[in-house]
Design a protein around this motif. Structure first.
Motif, PDB file in Angstrom:
ATOM      1  N   ARG A   1       9.239  -0.735   9.718  1.00  0.00           N
ATOM      2  CA  ARG A   1       9.411  -1.272   8.366  1.00  0.00           C
ATOM      3  C   ARG A   1      10.222  -0.279   7.543  1.00  0.00           C
ATOM      4  NH1 ARG A   1       5.747   0.613   5.900  1.00  0.00           N
ATOM      5  NH2 ARG A   1       3.961  -0.408   6.817  1.00  0.00           N
ATOM      6  N   ILE A   2      11.246  -0.785   6.863  1.00  0.00           N
ATOM      7  CA  ILE A   2      12.060   0.030   5.957  1.00  0.00           C
ATOM      8  C   ILE A   2      12.047  -0.649   4.597  1.00  0.00           C
ATOM      9  CG2 ILE A   2      14.386   0.912   5.489  1.00  0.00           C
ATOM     10  CD1 ILE A   2      14.790   0.885   8.587  1.00  0.00           C
ATOM     11  N   TYR A   3      11.832   0.134   3.561  1.00  0.00           N
ATOM     12  CA  TYR A   3      11.790  -0.393   2.197  1.00  0.00           C
ATOM     13  C   TYR A   3      13.158  -0.196   1.546  1.00  0.00           C
ATOM     14  CZ  TYR A   3      10.404  -0.847  -2.709  1.00  0.00           C
ATOM     15  OH  TYR A   3      10.307  -1.220  -4.014  1.00  0.00           O
ATOM     16  N   ASP A   4      13.807  -1.296   1.201  1.00  0.00           N
ATOM     17  CA  ASP A   4      15.097  -1.266   0.498  1.00  0.00           C
ATOM     18  C   ASP A   4      14.799  -1.432  -0.991  1.00  0.00           C
ATOM     19  OD1 ASP A   4      17.574  -1.689  -0.652  1.00  0.00           O
ATOM     20  OD2 ASP A   4      18.129  -3.352   0.663  1.00  0.00           O
ATOM     21  N   GLU A   5      14.612  -0.302  -1.675  1.00  0.00           N
ATOM     22  CA  GLU A   5      14.205  -0.324  -3.075  1.00  0.00           C
ATOM     23  C   GLU A   5      15.258  -0.955  -3.969  1.00  0.00           C
ATOM     24  OE1 GLU A   5      12.183   2.589  -6.410  1.00  0.00           O
ATOM     25  OE2 GLU A   5      12.976   3.456  -4.580  1.00  0.00           O
ATOM     26  N   ALA A   6      16.539  -0.665  -3.722  1.00  0.00           N
ATOM     27  CA  ALA A   6      17.614  -1.192  -4.569  1.00  0.00           C
ATOM     28  C   ALA A   6      17.640  -2.715  -4.572  1.00  0.00           C
ATOM     29  CB  ALA A   6      18.963  -0.637  -4.110  1.00  0.00           C
ATOM     30  N   ASN A   7      17.304  -3.330  -3.451  1.00  0.00           N
ATOM     31  CA  ASN A   7      17.335  -4.787  -3.336  1.00  0.00           C
ATOM     32  C   ASN A   7      15.942  -5.410  -3.325  1.00  0.00           C
ATOM     33  OD1 ASN A   7      20.262  -5.282  -3.071  1.00  0.00           O
ATOM     34  ND2 ASN A   7      19.999  -3.918  -1.315  1.00  0.00           N
ATOM     35  N   GLN A   8      14.918  -4.592  -3.573  1.00  0.00           N
ATOM     36  CA  GLN A   8      13.530  -5.065  -3.594  1.00  0.00           C
ATOM     37  C   GLN A   8      13.217  -5.941  -2.372  1.00  0.00           C
ATOM     38  OE1 GLN A   8      10.871  -4.331  -6.038  1.00  0.00           O
ATOM     39  NE2 GLN A   8      12.311  -2.650  -5.804  1.00  0.00           N
ATOM     40  N   THR A   9      13.420  -5.337  -1.202  1.00  0.00           N
ATOM     41  CA  THR A   9      13.265  -6.051   0.065  1.00  0.00           C
ATOM     42  C   THR A   9      12.592  -5.159   1.099  1.00  0.00           C
ATOM     43  OG1 THR A   9      15.292  -7.286  -0.392  1.00  0.00           O
ATOM     44  CG2 THR A   9      14.553  -7.255   1.888  1.00  0.00           C
TER      45      THR A   9
ATOM     46  N   GLY B   1      12.044   4.807   7.335  1.00  0.00           N
ATOM     47  CA  GLY B   1      10.915   3.889   7.375  1.00  0.00           C
ATOM     48  C   GLY B   1       9.781   4.392   8.240  1.00  0.00           C
ATOM     49  N   GLU B   2       8.934   3.465   8.685  1.00  0.00           N
ATOM     50  CA  GLU B   2       7.814   3.858   9.539  1.00  0.00           C
ATOM     51  C   GLU B   2       7.498   2.774  10.561  1.00  0.00           C
ATOM     52  OE1 GLU B   2       3.795   4.052   7.673  1.00  0.00           O
ATOM     53  OE2 GLU B   2       4.821   3.250   5.912  1.00  0.00           O
ATOM     54  N   ASN B   3       6.952   3.219  11.689  1.00  0.00           N
ATOM     55  CA  ASN B   3       6.555   2.283  12.741  1.00  0.00           C
ATOM     56  C   ASN B   3       5.346   1.482  12.292  1.00  0.00           C
ATOM     57  OD1 ASN B   3       8.502   2.922  14.726  1.00  0.00           O
ATOM     58  ND2 ASN B   3       7.359   4.758  15.264  1.00  0.00           N
TER      59      ASN B   3
ATOM     60  N   THR C   1      13.978  -9.827   7.032  1.00  0.00           N
ATOM     61  CA  THR C   1      13.736  -9.257   5.717  1.00  0.00           C
ATOM     62  C   THR C   1      12.778 -10.136   4.914  1.00  0.00           C
ATOM     63  OG1 THR C   1      15.657 -10.372   4.750  1.00  0.00           O
ATOM     64  CG2 THR C   1      16.016  -8.166   5.634  1.00  0.00           C
ATOM     65  N   VAL C   2      12.037  -9.493   4.022  1.00  0.00           N
ATOM     66  CA  VAL C   2      11.118 -10.194   3.122  1.00  0.00           C
ATOM     67  C   VAL C   2      11.444  -9.729   1.711  1.00  0.00           C
ATOM     68  CG1 VAL C   2       8.708 -10.556   2.468  1.00  0.00           C
ATOM     69  CG2 VAL C   2       9.323 -10.269   4.884  1.00  0.00           C
TER      70      VAL C   2
ATOM     71  N   GLY D   1       0.832  -1.196   0.000  1.00  0.00           N
ATOM     72  CA  GLY D   1       0.000   0.000   0.000  1.00  0.00           C
ATOM     73  C   GLY D   1       0.869   1.249   0.000  1.00  0.00           C
ATOM     74  N   ASP D   2       0.350   2.302   0.552  1.00  0.00           N
ATOM     75  CA  ASP D   2       1.041   3.587   0.615  1.00  0.00           C
ATOM     76  C   ASP D   2       1.993   3.587   1.818  1.00  0.00           C
ATOM     77  OD1 ASP D   2       1.768   6.231   0.180  1.00  0.00           O
ATOM     78  OD2 ASP D   2       0.033   7.024   1.268  1.00  0.00           O
ATOM     79  N   ILE D   3       3.200   3.079   1.603  1.00  0.00           N
ATOM     80  CA  ILE D   3       4.173   2.982   2.693  1.00  0.00           C
ATOM     81  C   ILE D   3       5.189   4.113   2.599  1.00  0.00           C
ATOM     82  CG2 ILE D   3       3.923   0.472   2.866  1.00  0.00           C
ATOM     83  CD1 ILE D   3       6.681   0.239   1.475  1.00  0.00           C
ATOM     84  N   ASP D   4       5.819   4.404   3.729  1.00  0.00           N
ATOM     85  CA  ASP D   4       6.902   5.372   3.789  1.00  0.00           C
ATOM     86  C   ASP D   4       8.124   4.729   3.149  1.00  0.00           C
ATOM     87  OD1 ASP D   4       9.069   6.989   4.517  1.00  0.00           O
ATOM     88  OD2 ASP D   4       8.245   7.421   6.497  1.00  0.00           O
ATOM     89  N   ARG D   5       8.677   5.358   2.127  1.00  0.00           N
ATOM     90  CA  ARG D   5       9.824   4.806   1.414  1.00  0.00           C
ATOM     91  C   ARG D   5      11.125   5.505   1.776  1.00  0.00           C
ATOM     92  NH1 ARG D   5       8.084   1.727  -3.387  1.00  0.00           N
ATOM     93  NH2 ARG D   5       5.839   1.487  -3.191  1.00  0.00           N
ATOM     94  N   SER D   6      11.120   6.318   2.817  1.00  0.00           N
ATOM     95  CA  SER D   6      12.335   7.019   3.242  1.00  0.00           C
ATOM     96  C   SER D   6      13.280   6.069   3.972  1.00  0.00           C
ATOM     97  CB  SER D   6      11.970   8.184   4.165  1.00  0.00           C
ATOM     98  OG  SER D   6      11.485   7.699   5.408  1.00  0.00           O
TER      99      SER D   6
END
Length: 151
Positions: free
Chosen positions: A113-121, A94-96, A142-143, A86-91
């Motif tokens: 949760r932190i989005y690692d865009e470079a590694n799609q994780t 991350g976000e709680n 990690t997922v 969904g609409d997650i924080d991509r900074s």
């Protein structure tokens, strides 16, 4: 006044729903390790299992420090269905996703949760926050978001 209260509730960040799925007794005074399943409110198809220590009344009376649980926690997250982000924080910060009080005033257990865009994780970090002194006790899981190519 009702509108202000409603606006404040809507502005609160969504937090994960948790459900206790296990409890393991660790000693004769009644201390337990609690295991909860967390579903990410903004990412469908991911379930995290969080374990933490829950002190008994006997331990609290004998050790003092009545209102506080240890900062230790462990987390493991896995894909449990089709992942829909969904609409997650991509900074970078991350976000709680989850927060649970570990003392009356000064400490809480959090999952970020932190989005690692470079590694799609997706990275899930469990850590304690303390007002008076930071806690270096943490756990990470990690997922991956990529789909492996079949041969």
């Amino acid at each position: 006044m009702k509108n202000i209260l409603l606006a404040a509730l809507i502005a609160l960040p969504a937090t994960a729903k948790s459900e206790e799925v296990g409890k393991v007794g660790v000693d004769w005074v009644g201390n337990d390790i609690v295991i909860e399943a967390l579903t990410d409110p903004k990412v469908q198809g991911v379930t995290c299992h969080l374990s933490y220590f829950d002190r008994s009344i006997i331990d609290r009376l004998s050790q003092g420090n009545w209102f506080e649980d240890p900062s230790n926690a462990s987390i493991a997250c896995r894909q449990t269905g089709p992942i829909v982000i969904g609409d997650i924080d991509r900074s970078d910060g991350g976000e709680n996703v989850f927060r649970e009080r570990q003392s009356v005033l000064l400490k809480s257990l959090r999952v970020k949760r932190i989005y690692d865009e470079a590694n799609q994780t997706l990275i899930y970090l469990a850590h304690a926050t303390e007002l008076t002194q930071g806690s270096a006790k943490m756990s990470i899981s990690t997922v991956p978001l990529y789909v492996p190519v079949a041969d």
